[in-house]
Write a protein that holds these residues in place. Structure first.
Motif, PDB file in Angstrom:
ATOM      1  N   PHE A  35       4.895 -18.815  -0.923  1.00 63.90           N
ATOM      2  CA  PHE A  35       3.666 -19.486  -1.356  1.00 63.90           C
ATOM      3  C   PHE A  35       2.434 -18.635  -1.062  1.00 63.90           C
ATOM      4  O   PHE A  35       1.486 -18.583  -1.848  1.00 63.90           O
ATOM      5  CB  PHE A  35       3.531 -20.855  -0.679  1.00 63.90           C
ATOM      6  CG  PHE A  35       4.509 -21.873  -1.171  1.00 63.90           C
ATOM      7  CD1 PHE A  35       4.382 -22.432  -2.438  1.00 63.90           C
ATOM      8  CD2 PHE A  35       5.574 -22.276  -0.379  1.00 63.90           C
ATOM      9  CE1 PHE A  35       5.286 -23.370  -2.909  1.00 63.90           C
ATOM     10  CE2 PHE A  35       6.493 -23.212  -0.836  1.00 63.90           C
ATOM     11  CZ  PHE A  35       6.355 -23.762  -2.099  1.00 63.90           C
ATOM     12  N   SER A  36       2.454 -17.957   0.069  1.00 64.96           N
ATOM     13  CA  SER A  36       1.316 -17.116   0.441  1.00 64.96           C
ATOM     14  C   SER A  36       1.185 -15.927  -0.503  1.00 64.96           C
ATOM     15  O   SER A  36       0.070 -15.537  -0.875  1.00 64.96           O
ATOM     16  CB  SER A  36       1.479 -16.617   1.879  1.00 64.96           C
ATOM     17  OG  SER A  36       1.476 -17.696   2.788  1.00 64.96           O
ATOM     18  N   LEU A  37       2.320 -15.365  -0.898  1.00 67.22           N
ATOM     19  CA  LEU A  37       2.291 -14.232  -1.821  1.00 67.22           C
ATOM     20  C   LEU A  37       1.694 -14.663  -3.151  1.00 67.22           C
ATOM     21  O   LEU A  37       0.857 -13.949  -3.735  1.00 67.22           O
ATOM     22  CB  LEU A  37       3.710 -13.685  -2.034  1.00 67.22           C
ATOM     23  CG  LEU A  37       3.847 -12.455  -2.926  1.00 67.22           C
ATOM     24  CD1 LEU A  37       3.000 -11.299  -2.415  1.00 67.22           C
ATOM     25  CD2 LEU A  37       5.319 -12.030  -3.021  1.00 67.22           C
ATOM     26  N   ALA A  38       2.091 -15.843  -3.622  1.00 67.27           N
ATOM     27  CA  ALA A  38       1.534 -16.373  -4.867  1.00 67.27           C
ATOM     28  C   ALA A  38       0.043 -16.664  -4.706  1.00 67.27           C
ATOM     29  O   ALA A  38      -0.758 -16.389  -5.614  1.00 67.27           O
ATOM     30  CB  ALA A  38       2.274 -17.647  -5.270  1.00 67.27           C
ATOM     31  N   PHE A  39      -0.345 -17.203  -3.538  1.00 69.26           N
ATOM     32  CA  PHE A  39      -1.750 -17.537  -3.289  1.00 69.26           C
ATOM     33  C   PHE A  39      -2.639 -16.303  -3.369  1.00 69.26           C
ATOM     34  O   PHE A  39      -3.667 -16.309  -4.061  1.00 69.26           O
ATOM     35  CB  PHE A  39      -1.902 -18.191  -1.913  1.00 69.26           C
ATOM     36  CG  PHE A  39      -3.341 -18.387  -1.500  1.00 69.26           C
ATOM     37  CD1 PHE A  39      -4.072 -19.461  -1.978  1.00 69.26           C
ATOM     38  CD2 PHE A  39      -3.961 -17.482  -0.640  1.00 69.26           C
ATOM     39  CE1 PHE A  39      -5.411 -19.636  -1.621  1.00 69.26           C
ATOM     40  CE2 PHE A  39      -5.291 -17.651  -0.267  1.00 69.26           C
ATOM     41  CZ  PHE A  39      -6.021 -18.731  -0.763  1.00 69.26           C
ATOM     42  N   PHE A  40      -2.265 -15.244  -2.670  1.00 68.97           N
ATOM     43  CA  PHE A  40      -3.111 -14.050  -2.659  1.00 68.97           C
ATOM     44  C   PHE A  40      -3.123 -13.366  -4.027  1.00 68.97           C
ATOM     45  O   PHE A  40      -4.135 -12.788  -4.430  1.00 68.97           O
ATOM     46  CB  PHE A  40      -2.658 -13.091  -1.562  1.00 68.97           C
ATOM     47  CG  PHE A  40      -3.039 -13.545  -0.189  1.00 68.97           C
ATOM     48  CD1 PHE A  40      -4.363 -13.558   0.215  1.00 68.97           C
ATOM     49  CD2 PHE A  40      -2.085 -14.000   0.701  1.00 68.97           C
ATOM     50  CE1 PHE A  40      -4.741 -14.000   1.474  1.00 68.97           C
ATOM     51  CE2 PHE A  40      -2.439 -14.448   1.964  1.00 68.97           C
ATOM     52  CZ  PHE A  40      -3.778 -14.454   2.353  1.00 68.97           C
ATOM     53  N   ARG A  41      -2.014 -13.445  -4.747  1.00 65.17           N
ATOM     54  CA  ARG A  41      -1.988 -12.892  -6.102  1.00 65.17           C
ATOM     55  C   ARG A  41      -3.032 -13.593  -6.971  1.00 65.17           C
ATOM     56  O   ARG A  41      -3.816 -12.939  -7.672  1.00 65.17           O
ATOM     57  CB  ARG A  41      -0.601 -13.054  -6.717  1.00 65.17           C
ATOM     58  CG  ARG A  41      -0.563 -12.693  -8.209  1.00 65.17           C
ATOM     59  CD  ARG A  41       0.829 -12.825  -8.799  1.00 65.17           C
ATOM     60  NE  ARG A  41       0.821 -12.510 -10.219  1.00 65.17           N
ATOM     61  CZ  ARG A  41       1.922 -12.344 -10.958  1.00 65.17           C
ATOM     62  NH1 ARG A  41       3.105 -12.443 -10.400  1.00 65.17           N
ATOM     63  NH2 ARG A  41       1.839 -12.061 -12.241  1.00 65.17           N
ATOM     64  N   PHE A  42      -3.057 -14.929  -6.932  1.00 63.84           N
ATOM     65  CA  PHE A  42      -3.978 -15.674  -7.784  1.00 63.84           C
ATOM     66  C   PHE A  42      -5.390 -15.731  -7.221  1.00 63.84           C
ATOM     67  O   PHE A  42      -6.338 -15.979  -7.984  1.00 63.84           O
ATOM     68  CB  PHE A  42      -3.429 -17.074  -8.051  1.00 63.84           C
ATOM     69  CG  PHE A  42      -2.320 -17.069  -9.067  1.00 63.84           C
ATOM     70  CD1 PHE A  42      -2.610 -16.942 -10.416  1.00 63.84           C
ATOM     71  CD2 PHE A  42      -0.994 -17.139  -8.680  1.00 63.84           C
ATOM     72  CE1 PHE A  42      -1.597 -16.903 -11.365  1.00 63.84           C
ATOM     73  CE2 PHE A  42       0.026 -17.099  -9.613  1.00 63.84           C
ATOM     74  CZ  PHE A  42      -0.276 -16.972 -10.954  1.00 63.84           C
ATOM     75  N   LEU A  43      -5.543 -15.509  -5.941  1.00 71.32           N
ATOM     76  CA  LEU A  43      -6.882 -15.431  -5.368  1.00 71.32           C
ATOM     77  C   LEU A  43      -7.635 -14.253  -5.985  1.00 71.32           C
ATOM     78  O   LEU A  43      -8.767 -14.393  -6.458  1.00 71.32           O
ATOM     79  CB  LEU A  43      -6.800 -15.258  -3.847  1.00 71.32           C
ATOM     80  CG  LEU A  43      -8.141 -15.076  -3.114  1.00 71.32           C
ATOM     81  CD1 LEU A  43      -9.006 -16.320  -3.270  1.00 71.32           C
ATOM     82  CD2 LEU A  43      -7.892 -14.758  -1.638  1.00 71.32           C
ATOM     83  N   PHE A  44      -6.984 -13.084  -6.003  1.00 68.36           N
ATOM     84  CA  PHE A  44      -7.610 -11.891  -6.580  1.00 68.36           C
ATOM     85  C   PHE A  44      -7.700 -12.004  -8.100  1.00 68.36           C
ATOM     86  O   PHE A  44      -8.715 -11.636  -8.700  1.00 68.36           O
ATOM     87  CB  PHE A  44      -6.820 -10.639  -6.189  1.00 68.36           C
ATOM     88  CG  PHE A  44      -6.838 -10.351  -4.714  1.00 68.36           C
ATOM     89  CD1 PHE A  44      -8.024 -10.354  -4.008  1.00 68.36           C
ATOM     90  CD2 PHE A  44      -5.662 -10.081  -4.030  1.00 68.36           C
ATOM     91  CE1 PHE A  44      -8.053 -10.084  -2.650  1.00 68.36           C
ATOM     92  CE2 PHE A  44      -5.667  -9.809  -2.674  1.00 68.36           C
ATOM     93  CZ  PHE A  44      -6.877  -9.812  -1.969  1.00 68.36           C
ATOM     94  N   ALA A  45      -6.640 -12.511  -8.727  1.00 69.64           N
ATOM     95  CA  ALA A  45      -6.613 -12.606 -10.190  1.00 69.64           C
ATOM     96  C   ALA A  45      -7.692 -13.556 -10.709  1.00 69.64           C
ATOM     97  O   ALA A  45      -8.381 -13.261 -11.689  1.00 69.64           O
ATOM     98  CB  ALA A  45      -5.238 -13.073 -10.660  1.00 69.64           C
ATOM     99  N   THR A  46      -7.859 -14.695 -10.036  1.00 69.87           N
ATOM    100  CA  THR A  46      -8.864 -15.671 -10.454  1.00 69.87           C
ATOM    101  C   THR A  46     -10.271 -15.109 -10.273  1.00 69.87           C
ATOM    102  O   THR A  46     -11.151 -15.308 -11.120  1.00 69.87           O
ATOM    103  CB  THR A  46      -8.726 -16.978  -9.641  1.00 69.87           C
ATOM    104  OG1 THR A  46      -7.403 -17.502  -9.812  1.00 69.87           O
ATOM    105  CG2 THR A  46      -9.733 -18.026 -10.116  1.00 69.87           C
ATOM    106  N   ALA A  47     -10.469 -14.400  -9.153  1.00 72.32           N
ATOM    107  CA  ALA A  47     -11.785 -13.809  -8.878  1.00 72.32           C
ATOM    108  C   ALA A  47     -12.168 -12.771  -9.932  1.00 72.32           C
ATOM    109  O   ALA A  47     -13.351 -12.554 -10.206  1.00 72.32           O
ATOM    110  CB  ALA A  47     -11.784 -13.158  -7.493  1.00 72.32           C
ATOM    111  N   ILE A  48     -11.174 -12.154 -10.555  1.00 72.32           N
ATOM    112  CA  ILE A  48     -11.435 -11.139 -11.576  1.00 72.32           C
ATOM    113  C   ILE A  48     -11.572 -11.755 -12.969  1.00 72.32           C
ATOM    114  O   ILE A  48     -12.496 -11.442 -13.722  1.00 72.32           O
ATOM    115  CB  ILE A  48     -10.300 -10.085 -11.595  1.00 72.32           C
ATOM    116  CG1 ILE A  48     -10.283  -9.303 -10.274  1.00 72.32           C
ATOM    117  CG2 ILE A  48     -10.479  -9.120 -12.765  1.00 72.32           C
ATOM    118  CD1 ILE A  48      -9.063  -8.429 -10.103  1.00 72.32           C
ATOM    119  N   ILE A  49     -10.637 -12.671 -13.310  1.00 69.78           N
ATOM    120  CA  ILE A  49     -10.573 -13.162 -14.688  1.00 69.78           C
ATOM    121  C   ILE A  49     -11.662 -14.186 -15.006  1.00 69.78           C
ATOM    122  O   ILE A  49     -12.112 -14.284 -16.161  1.00 69.78           O
ATOM    123  CB  ILE A  49      -9.166 -13.758 -14.986  1.00 69.78           C
ATOM    124  CG1 ILE A  49      -8.927 -13.763 -16.509  1.00 69.78           C
ATOM    125  CG2 ILE A  49      -9.014 -15.152 -14.397  1.00 69.78           C
ATOM    126  CD1 ILE A  49      -7.491 -14.096 -16.890  1.00 69.78           C
TER     127      ILE A  49
END
Length: 305
Positions: A35-49
């Protein structure tokens, strides 16, 4: 070089990025809980997109209140469900196996669409689906009949198959809002919903206990998945759908397991057996035939590819 060929090159590069996500995910799950791996992936992705969406969609990026229910469903099932299961699966199976099972997404989408939105499969399409699924069975059973008899498949392969079902549901449900919003808007909000949903699960995994021990390899895998597999991957896909249509764009997904086998053998040193090679050929043939067959119209709905 004409514009269509440029799109083809972009999509080939895109599938290489997506294949790399299986490798990066395999590296990431060694240092992050799922879950943490998914969280950090989408944390950065959301901040960019999100800033990209606001810039290019201008005044049209805000959702209508009536569409939030569908977007939340997409974020929970398609993004949260898929990635939580995807990263969990990688703890128990290889990047090659997960990529080959992931290649059945267009086929499973066709099956679900027949039940959920009334699309007819037809004998030829059903045959293509069964062909690809036989490749999946060959993958998870490793070509051993006794494994099939005892139903003792690799747990990671089963979890990955469930992940693909979640992603297929995402594809079918998204049809409800596709006429209203661009893929960029739908993807951006789905990222956001997924990120919010992951927060309590990430806190439960006690991030302060493992974060100090995460190496540069772990963070590079997260950043790679955020930028290349998520943001760039989805944006290129959007460009391709607009330029050459959804059917041709979907066909490029067939290259993902091929690139995954190559990258897994080079980077992760995973074994490339004859069974895996035969399996990926079968899956690709099934997916390719499925994408080429014309869908019968039912209730005024048509599905391409």
């Amino acid at each position: 070089m004409n514009s269509e060929k440029k799109v083809y090159i972009l999509m080939i590069t895109c599938t290489l990025f997506w294949a790399g996500a299986f490798i990066a995910g395999k590296i990431g799950v060694k240092e992050f809980p799922p879950f943490s791996l998914a969280f950090f992936r989408f944390l950065f992705a959301t901040a960019i997109i999100f800033p990209i969406m606001i810039k290019y969609e201008e005044k049209n990026w805000k959702l209508k209140k009536s569409d939030w229910k569908t977007i939340i469903t997409l974020g929970i099932i398609g993004m949260f469900g898929y990635h939580a299961l995807f990263f969990t699966a990688l703890k128990y199976t290889t990047a090659i196996n997960s990529a080959m099972i992931g290649a059945t997404n267009p086929l499973i989408t066709s099956v679900l669409a027949s039940f959920m939105i009334g699309e007819r499969l037809g004998i030829k399409r059903l045959g293509a689906i069964l062909l690809a699924l036989s490749g999946v069975m060959l993958t998870i059973s490793e070509g051993k009949l006794e494994i099939i008899k005892n139903i003792s498949f690799n747990m990671g392969d089963i979890i990955m198959l469930l992940a693909v079902v979640c992603w297929a549901i995402y594809g079918v449900i998204s049809k409800k809002v596709m006429p209203k919003y661009s893929p960029l808007i739908i993807t951006s909000y789905s990222f956001l919903v997924c990120l919010i949903a992951l927060v309590p699960f990430t806190l439960f995994e006690k991030p302060m206990e493992y974060l100090p021990n995460v190496t540069w390899k772990g963070w590079v895998s997260v950043i790679y998945m955020s930028i290349f597999a998520s943001v760039i991957g989805y944006l290129v896909q959007q460009i391709s759908i607009k330029a050459i249509g959804p059917s041709k764009t979907m066909s490029f997904i067939n290259l993902v397991p091929v690139f995954s086998i190559i990258l897994s053998s080079i980077i992760l040193k995973e074994d490339v057996t004859l069974i895996k090679i035969v399996s990926v050929i079968i899956i690709i043939c099934g997916v390719y035939l499925n994408s080429k067959l014309k869908v019968n119209k039912t209730k005024g709905i048509v599905k391409k590819g």
